[in-house]
Motif scaffolding. Structure first.
Motif, PDB file in Angstrom:
ATOM      1  N   TRP A  84     -17.722  79.343  -7.134  1.00  0.00           N
ATOM      2  CA  TRP A  84     -18.205  78.778  -5.871  1.00  0.00           C
ATOM      3  C   TRP A  84     -18.965  79.829  -5.056  1.00  0.00           C
ATOM      4  CZ3 TRP A  84     -19.638  75.221  -2.600  1.00  0.00           C
ATOM      5  CH2 TRP A  84     -19.593  75.455  -1.228  1.00  0.00           C
ATOM      6  N   ILE A  85     -18.338  80.991  -4.877  1.00  0.00           N
ATOM      7  CA  ILE A  85     -18.971  82.050  -4.077  1.00  0.00           C
ATOM      8  C   ILE A  85     -20.307  82.465  -4.698  1.00  0.00           C
ATOM      9  CG2 ILE A  85     -18.770  84.483  -3.405  1.00  0.00           C
ATOM     10  CD1 ILE A  85     -15.748  83.988  -3.066  1.00  0.00           C
ATOM     11  N   TYR A  86     -20.294  82.648  -6.006  1.00  0.00           N
ATOM     12  CA  TYR A  86     -21.500  83.147  -6.660  1.00  0.00           C
ATOM     13  C   TYR A  86     -22.607  82.101  -6.694  1.00  0.00           C
ATOM     14  CZ  TYR A  86     -24.022  86.445  -9.549  1.00  0.00           C
ATOM     15  OH  TYR A  86     -24.947  87.343  -9.999  1.00  0.00           O
ATOM     16  N   LEU A  87     -22.234  80.831  -6.854  1.00  0.00           N
ATOM     17  CA  LEU A  87     -23.241  79.769  -6.856  1.00  0.00           C
ATOM     18  C   LEU A  87     -23.936  79.676  -5.499  1.00  0.00           C
ATOM     19  CD1 LEU A  87     -24.626  77.461  -8.348  1.00  0.00           C
ATOM     20  CD2 LEU A  87     -22.752  75.958  -7.622  1.00  0.00           C
ATOM     21  N   VAL A  88     -23.156  79.735  -4.430  1.00  0.00           N
ATOM     22  CA  VAL A  88     -23.748  79.709  -3.083  1.00  0.00           C
ATOM     23  C   VAL A  88     -24.652  80.928  -2.889  1.00  0.00           C
ATOM     24  CG1 VAL A  88     -23.260  79.802  -0.603  1.00  0.00           C
ATOM     25  CG2 VAL A  88     -21.843  78.391  -2.100  1.00  0.00           C
ATOM     26  N   ALA A  89     -24.193  82.098  -3.328  1.00  0.00           N
ATOM     27  CA  ALA A  89     -24.988  83.319  -3.179  1.00  0.00           C
ATOM     28  C   ALA A  89     -26.311  83.205  -3.928  1.00  0.00           C
ATOM     29  CB  ALA A  89     -24.201  84.528  -3.673  1.00  0.00           C
ATOM     30  N   LEU A  90     -26.286  82.659  -5.138  1.00  0.00           N
ATOM     31  CA  LEU A  90     -27.517  82.501  -5.914  1.00  0.00           C
ATOM     32  C   LEU A  90     -28.489  81.549  -5.240  1.00  0.00           C
ATOM     33  CD1 LEU A  90     -26.151  82.336  -9.577  1.00  0.00           C
ATOM     34  CD2 LEU A  90     -27.857  83.956  -8.726  1.00  0.00           C
ATOM     35  N   LEU A  91     -27.999  80.406  -4.780  1.00  0.00           N
ATOM     36  CA  LEU A  91     -28.880  79.422  -4.144  1.00  0.00           C
ATOM     37  C   LEU A  91     -29.505  79.982  -2.869  1.00  0.00           C
ATOM     38  CD1 LEU A  91     -26.692  76.202  -4.625  1.00  0.00           C
ATOM     39  CD2 LEU A  91     -28.751  76.853  -5.908  1.00  0.00           C
ATOM     40  N   VAL A  92     -28.708  80.718  -2.109  1.00  0.00           N
ATOM     41  CA  VAL A  92     -29.222  81.316  -0.876  1.00  0.00           C
ATOM     42  C   VAL A  92     -30.216  82.432  -1.194  1.00  0.00           C
ATOM     43  CG1 VAL A  92     -28.574  82.642   1.165  1.00  0.00           C
ATOM     44  CG2 VAL A  92     -27.215  80.674   0.492  1.00  0.00           C
ATOM     45  N   THR A  93     -29.950  83.184  -2.254  1.00  0.00           N
ATOM     46  CA  THR A  93     -30.869  84.263  -2.639  1.00  0.00           C
ATOM     47  C   THR A  93     -32.212  83.711  -3.078  1.00  0.00           C
ATOM     48  OG1 THR A  93     -29.015  85.660  -3.316  1.00  0.00           O
ATOM     49  CG2 THR A  93     -31.179  86.257  -4.156  1.00  0.00           C
ATOM     50  N   ILE A  94     -32.220  82.580  -3.774  1.00  0.00           N
ATOM     51  CA  ILE A  94     -33.483  81.945  -4.149  1.00  0.00           C
ATOM     52  C   ILE A  94     -34.306  81.647  -2.894  1.00  0.00           C
ATOM     53  CG2 ILE A  94     -34.536  79.870  -5.144  1.00  0.00           C
ATOM     54  CD1 ILE A  94     -32.079  79.729  -7.023  1.00  0.00           C
ATOM     55  N   ALA A  95     -33.646  81.102  -1.873  1.00  0.00           N
ATOM     56  CA  ALA A  95     -34.334  80.807  -0.613  1.00  0.00           C
ATOM     57  C   ALA A  95     -34.829  82.088   0.051  1.00  0.00           C
ATOM     58  CB  ALA A  95     -33.393  80.051   0.326  1.00  0.00           C
ATOM     59  N   SER A  96     -33.994  83.128   0.037  1.00  0.00           N
ATOM     60  CA  SER A  96     -34.337  84.392   0.686  1.00  0.00           C
ATOM     61  C   SER A  96     -35.552  85.047   0.041  1.00  0.00           C
ATOM     62  CB  SER A  96     -33.133  85.334   0.629  1.00  0.00           C
ATOM     63  OG  SER A  96     -33.466  86.613   1.101  1.00  0.00           O
ATOM     64  N   VAL A  97     -35.544  85.143  -1.298  1.00  0.00           N
ATOM     65  CA  VAL A  97     -36.656  85.780  -2.009  1.00  0.00           C
ATOM     66  C   VAL A  97     -37.940  84.972  -1.836  1.00  0.00           C
ATOM     67  CG1 VAL A  97     -37.530  86.419  -4.295  1.00  0.00           C
ATOM     68  CG2 VAL A  97     -35.155  86.912  -3.684  1.00  0.00           C
ATOM     69  N   SER A  98     -37.827  83.649  -1.916  1.00  0.00           N
ATOM     70  CA  SER A  98     -39.002  82.783  -1.765  1.00  0.00           C
ATOM     71  C   SER A  98     -39.603  82.911  -0.367  1.00  0.00           C
ATOM     72  CB  SER A  98     -38.626  81.327  -2.037  1.00  0.00           C
ATOM     73  OG  SER A  98     -38.091  81.171  -3.336  1.00  0.00           O
ATOM     74  N   TYR A  99     -38.745  82.957   0.643  1.00  0.00           N
ATOM     75  CA  TYR A  99     -39.232  83.106   2.021  1.00  0.00           C
ATOM     76  C   TYR A  99     -39.918  84.464   2.197  1.00  0.00           C
ATOM     77  CZ  TYR A  99     -39.270  82.612   7.101  1.00  0.00           C
ATOM     78  OH  TYR A  99     -39.677  82.496   8.404  1.00  0.00           O
ATOM     79  N   GLY A 100     -39.326  85.503   1.608  1.00  0.00           N
ATOM     80  CA  GLY A 100     -39.929  86.828   1.704  1.00  0.00           C
ATOM     81  C   GLY A 100     -41.280  86.920   1.024  1.00  0.00           C
ATOM     82  N   ALA A 101     -41.493  86.080  -0.009  1.00  0.00           N
ATOM     83  CA  ALA A 101     -42.772  86.099  -0.724  1.00  0.00           C
ATOM     84  C   ALA A 101     -43.921  85.615   0.148  1.00  0.00           C
ATOM     85  CB  ALA A 101     -42.682  85.227  -1.976  1.00  0.00           C
ATOM     86  N   GLY A 102     -43.601  84.803   1.164  1.00  0.00           N
ATOM     87  CA  GLY A 102     -44.652  84.256   2.019  1.00  0.00           C
ATOM     88  C   GLY A 102     -45.481  85.311   2.713  1.00  0.00           C
ATOM     89  N   THR A 103     -44.861  86.454   3.026  1.00  0.00           N
ATOM     90  CA  THR A 103     -45.599  87.518   3.718  1.00  0.00           C
ATOM     91  C   THR A 103     -46.629  88.178   2.807  1.00  0.00           C
ATOM     92  OG1 THR A 103     -43.871  89.105   3.142  1.00  0.00           O
ATOM     93  CG2 THR A 103     -43.659  87.994   5.255  1.00  0.00           C
ATOM     94  N   TYR A 104     -46.482  87.995   1.486  1.00  0.00           N
ATOM     95  CA  TYR A 104     -47.459  88.541   0.534  1.00  0.00           C
ATOM     96  C   TYR A 104     -48.448  87.473   0.066  1.00  0.00           C
ATOM     97  CZ  TYR A 104     -44.455  92.641   0.309  1.00  0.00           C
ATOM     98  OH  TYR A 104     -43.728  93.755   0.638  1.00  0.00           O
ATOM     99  N   ILE A 105     -47.973  86.225  -0.030  1.00  0.00           N
ATOM    100  CA  ILE A 105     -48.854  85.143  -0.472  1.00  0.00           C
ATOM    101  C   ILE A 105     -49.910  84.846   0.585  1.00  0.00           C
ATOM    102  CG2 ILE A 105     -48.975  82.721  -1.178  1.00  0.00           C
ATOM    103  CD1 ILE A 105     -46.107  82.975  -2.184  1.00  0.00           C
ATOM    104  N   ALA A 106     -49.507  84.823   1.847  1.00  0.00           N
ATOM    105  CA  ALA A 106     -50.430  84.475   2.930  1.00  0.00           C
ATOM    106  C   ALA A 106     -51.662  85.378   2.978  1.00  0.00           C
ATOM    107  CB  ALA A 106     -49.687  84.479   4.265  1.00  0.00           C
ATOM    108  N   PRO A 107     -51.505  86.709   3.021  1.00  0.00           N
ATOM    109  CA  PRO A 107     -52.703  87.561   3.055  1.00  0.00           C
ATOM    110  C   PRO A 107     -53.541  87.450   1.785  1.00  0.00           C
ATOM    111  CG  PRO A 107     -50.717  88.899   2.815  1.00  0.00           C
ATOM    112  CD  PRO A 107     -50.280  87.520   3.149  1.00  0.00           C
TER     113      PRO A 107
END
Length: 465
Positions: A84-107
């Motif tokens: 349970w803990i690890y599944l939640v961590a993975l799903l949240v990490t996917i969101a975190s990494v994807s959101y962080g990519a926006g600062t590189y995709i935009a420029p």
């Protein structure tokens, strides 16, 4: 999946480019150039963990990684909570990494990285990764290999270029704090800066998440885990070294006067066209990282659902007869992160609170396995897989657990306290919330009682009795 495909999966999940580029400014600001040595220290600590994981996966080469390992080593309840803990961590990490990519995709697209653009880019990245994953394990292996080659090649080319044409310092700066942490012992500044290594050095466990999709996994997966540490650590160190040497005014970064030194270094070192080429390589790193995270999350969800312990287990455990991947589990690993990313449009703080759990949840999942392995050893478990440490097993296990506890303490302690206790302790509070939700569901629904998969069988029968 081939051996090198397995290494690529772990490497692109670990993704030194994503980790270093995202946290370089923070780490340099906290501890100055000596923060680079944190990569060596953390790398050694995680190598100890990889050795423990290697013994476990060699004994139990099944899909899902930490969940089936902890279930076999300890029992049903421990396995459920770890999954349970690890599944939640993975799903949240996917969101975190994807959101962080926006600062590189935009420029790269010539756009301003507004919240709306960042969210749109993040969602597009998640959808792309989901579609690629749905095509099957062979394509996953190929894309992961492309990601590894692009990331390694990009790191080497960019690093060498910066060291030759944009170098402003010599190696002596690696022992100069430039005033970081003044007013208190430097240890505290270094501990805060060490988060760059703590947040980078996970991903090698993904090699074991797909153990059922690899030939001879008892030999290949432990080796792939260690290889991920070696290659990822070397790449991360080299990237950090080149960025440090190419930072014109390190003191300004330490004083907080330069917010985004990475973009300035790359833009000055490569010019407008070269900068965009570098951004393309960075984007490939983000895509392959999200792809690998999704693969790990879907295999974990599939493994838990196969044992009937998740809501909707029948659907989550269904395998495509054509692509041989868990389709519904992959869709969940796409939809849930998208919903998390969309939260930022309503409240940027809400997104921060949710993703603050990501890295700590990973380490909790890791060290629930390490603790279970130590307990099993003390109760008589003798690893019998093709990879075994023999007499070194117990001391390595103890050191790995001690390292993990220190790392998690470092993650939850507020290094820049604001005086608002909710903000200062949000990482710990978010972890407690996830654990509490899991415990409540476990007490009410008793999911751990479902299914007949082996549990706690690592410990000899006499010891269990």
């Amino acid at each position: 999946m081939t051996f090198w495909g397995n290494v690529s999966l772990g490497f692109t999940y670990l993704s030194p480019v994503v980790g270093i580029y995202s946290l370089f400014a923070m780490s340099l600001g906290y501890g100055g150039p000596p923060m680079i040595w944190a990569l060596v220290i953390v790398g050694f600590g995680q190598w100890l963990v990889a050795c423990v994981f290697g013994e476990v996966v060699s004994n139990y080469p099944v899909a899902g990684g930490v969940y089936p390992w902890s279930r076999r080593l300890w029992g049903r309840k421990w396995g459920w909570m770890n999954g349970w803990i690890y599944l939640v961590a993975l799903l949240v990490t996917i969101a975190s990494v994807s959101y962080g990519a926006g600062t590189y995709i935009a420029p790269l697209l010539g756009l301003e990285a507004t919240p709306g653009i960042t969210v749109t880019c993040a969602i597009a990245l998640i959808i792309l990764a989901t579609l690629l994953n749905l095509r099957g394990t062979k394509l996953l292996s190929v894309v992961a290999m492309i990601g590894l080659l692009a990331e390694l090649g990009g790191a080497i080319v960019v690093g060498v270029w910066l060291l030759i044409f944009s170098r402003h310092h010599d190696l002596s700066i690696l022992f100069n704090s430039f005033g970081a942490g003044e007013g208190k012992p430097y240890f505290f500044a270094f501990a805060a800066a060490a988060l760059i290594g703590i947040y980078m050095y996970y991903g090698f466990e993904a090699c074991g998440d797909v153990a059922e999709e690899i030939k001879n996994p008892g030999v290949r997966v432990p080796k792939a885990m260690r290889m991920t540490i070696y290659i990822g650590g070397a790449a991360g160190f080299f990237i950090t070294l080149s960025l440090l040497m190419a930072t014109p005014d390190i003191g300004a970064v330490v004083r907080g006067e330069v917010a985004d030194p990475v973009s300035e270094i790359l833009s000055a070192g490569f010019g407008p066209v070269g900068y965009k080429i570098v951004l393309i390589v960075v984007l490939i790193s983000f895509v392959s990282c999200v792809l690998s995270l999704q693969a790990a999350a879907s295999r974990l969800a599939y493994s838990m659902a196969r044992d009937g312990i998740l809501p909707g287990s029948a659907a989550l455990a269904r395998i495509s007869s054509v692509r041989h991947v868990p389709v519904v589990a992959l869709l969940v690993a796409g939809v849930v992160p998208i919903l998390v990313v969309l939260l930022s449009l309503a409240s940027a703080d809400a997104l921060t609170y949710i993703i603050s759990f990501a890295a700590l949840g990973m380490y909790m999942g890791f060290h629930m396995v390490v603790l279970a392995a130590l307990r099993a050893r003390l109760k008589g478990w003798k690893p019998a897989g093709k990879f075994a440490m023999g007499a070194w097993g117990l001391p390595v296990n103890i050191l790995a657990l001690a390292w993990g506890i220190l790392g998690m303490i470092n993650m939850v302690v507020p290094h820049s306290p604001t005086g608002v206790w909710v903000t200062d302790w949000i990482t710990l509070l978010s972890a407690l919330a996830v654990v509490a939700i899991g415990l409540v569901y476990m007490v009410i629904a008793k999911p751990y009682l479902k299914g007949n998969a082996p549990a706690g069988d690592a410990i000899p029968a006499a010891a269990r009795a």
